[in-house]
Design an enzyme around this catalytic site. Sequence first.
Site, PDB file in Angstrom:
ATOM      1  N   HIS A   7      25.505 -47.397  66.569  1.00 33.98           N
ATOM      2  CA  HIS A   7      24.251 -47.289  65.833  1.00 33.98           C
ATOM      3  C   HIS A   7      23.864 -48.619  65.192  1.00 33.98           C
ATOM      4  O   HIS A   7      24.680 -49.514  65.057  1.00 33.98           O
ATOM      5  CB  HIS A   7      24.306 -46.178  64.771  1.00 33.98           C
ATOM      6  CG  HIS A   7      25.249 -46.441  63.642  1.00 33.98           C
ATOM      7  ND1 HIS A   7      26.570 -46.045  63.669  1.00 33.98           N
ATOM      8  CD2 HIS A   7      25.068 -47.042  62.434  1.00 33.98           C
ATOM      9  CE1 HIS A   7      27.152 -46.382  62.534  1.00 33.98           C
ATOM     10  NE2 HIS A   7      26.272 -46.999  61.770  1.00 33.98           N
ATOM     11  N   GLU A  43      21.770 -40.338  54.063  1.00 36.98           N
ATOM     12  CA  GLU A  43      21.525 -40.921  55.380  1.00 36.98           C
ATOM     13  C   GLU A  43      20.944 -39.910  56.353  1.00 36.98           C
ATOM     14  O   GLU A  43      21.095 -38.704  56.182  1.00 36.98           O
ATOM     15  CB  GLU A  43      22.800 -41.506  55.956  1.00 36.98           C
ATOM     16  CG  GLU A  43      23.889 -40.488  56.201  1.00 36.98           C
ATOM     17  CD  GLU A  43      25.127 -41.106  56.792  1.00 36.98           C
ATOM     18  OE1 GLU A  43      25.288 -41.018  58.019  1.00 36.98           O
ATOM     19  OE2 GLU A  43      25.925 -41.668  56.030  1.00 36.98           O
ATOM     20  N   GLN A  60      20.628 -45.246  62.205  1.00 39.01           N
ATOM     21  CA  GLN A  60      21.115 -44.646  60.963  1.00 39.01           C
ATOM     22  C   GLN A  60      20.269 -45.189  59.818  1.00 39.01           C
ATOM     23  O   GLN A  60      20.275 -46.392  59.553  1.00 39.01           O
ATOM     24  CB  GLN A  60      22.583 -44.998  60.732  1.00 39.01           C
ATOM     25  CG  GLN A  60      23.146 -44.435  59.444  1.00 39.01           C
ATOM     26  CD  GLN A  60      24.551 -44.945  59.162  1.00 39.01           C
ATOM     27  OE1 GLN A  60      24.814 -46.146  59.269  1.00 39.01           O
ATOM     28  NE2 GLN A  60      25.443 -44.040  58.821  1.00 39.01           N
ATOM     29  N   HIS A  84      23.410 -53.241  59.197  1.00 38.85           N
ATOM     30  CA  HIS A  84      24.631 -53.487  59.968  1.00 38.85           C
ATOM     31  C   HIS A  84      24.476 -52.994  61.399  1.00 38.85           C
ATOM     32  O   HIS A  84      23.550 -52.262  61.720  1.00 38.85           O
ATOM     33  CB  HIS A  84      25.849 -52.817  59.311  1.00 38.85           C
ATOM     34  CG  HIS A  84      25.809 -51.318  59.331  1.00 38.85           C
ATOM     35  ND1 HIS A  84      25.203 -50.575  58.345  1.00 38.85           N
ATOM     36  CD2 HIS A  84      26.305 -50.416  60.216  1.00 38.85           C
ATOM     37  CE1 HIS A  84      25.327 -49.295  58.618  1.00 38.85           C
ATOM     38  NE2 HIS A  84      25.984 -49.165  59.751  1.00 38.85           N
ATOM     39  N   GLU A 134      30.409 -52.617  61.856  1.00 40.19           N
ATOM     40  CA  GLU A 134      31.151 -51.378  61.640  1.00 40.19           C
ATOM     41  C   GLU A 134      31.814 -50.967  62.945  1.00 40.19           C
ATOM     42  O   GLU A 134      31.231 -51.127  64.018  1.00 40.19           O
ATOM     43  CB  GLU A 134      30.181 -50.279  61.188  1.00 40.19           C
ATOM     44  CG  GLU A 134      30.836 -48.959  60.869  1.00 40.19           C
ATOM     45  CD  GLU A 134      29.836 -47.912  60.383  1.00 40.19           C
ATOM     46  OE1 GLU A 134      30.289 -46.805  60.039  1.00 40.19           O
ATOM     47  OE2 GLU A 134      28.622 -48.189  60.347  1.00 40.19           O
TER      48      GLU A 134
END
Length: 150
Positions: A7, A43, A60, A84, A134
């Site tokens: 994502h 989220e 996300q 991110h 991530e």
Amino acid sequence: MLTRIDHIGIACADLDATAAFYRTTYGFEVFHTEVNEEQGVREAMLRINGTDDGGASWIQLLQPLDADSPVGKWLAKNGEGVHHIAFGTADVEADAETARQAGVRVLYDTPRAGSMGSRITFLHPKDCHGVLTELVTAAPPKAVEGASGH
């Protein structure tokens, strides 16, 4: 071994308004919502497509729960936008260790709970050419199918 882009995390001030933009502009529907107290965010996950490894690619959206959360501080400093990038992996611990051995700082000693039952860790942006990265091991597909969360 990293298998896909899991994502793109986008920090936003108003999750509902941002989700409406993605629905109206691109046709992406909210698949799942949750509050992650540990991360300090509300989220929404917008599914883009499925992949051969059983995972999917997502957008996300991250709305901070308060100004002192990591995303809240980031939003105050940088404004809305890409926060991110996350890569999918079958084994978040093994790939975190590989990154650690390559000299990259891993932000969590052990993976934490992420969206929709996933396991996650982050790599320090200063060691990743300015990109907060991530690593995500998704929950088994059956667990995700039933996770409406909203």
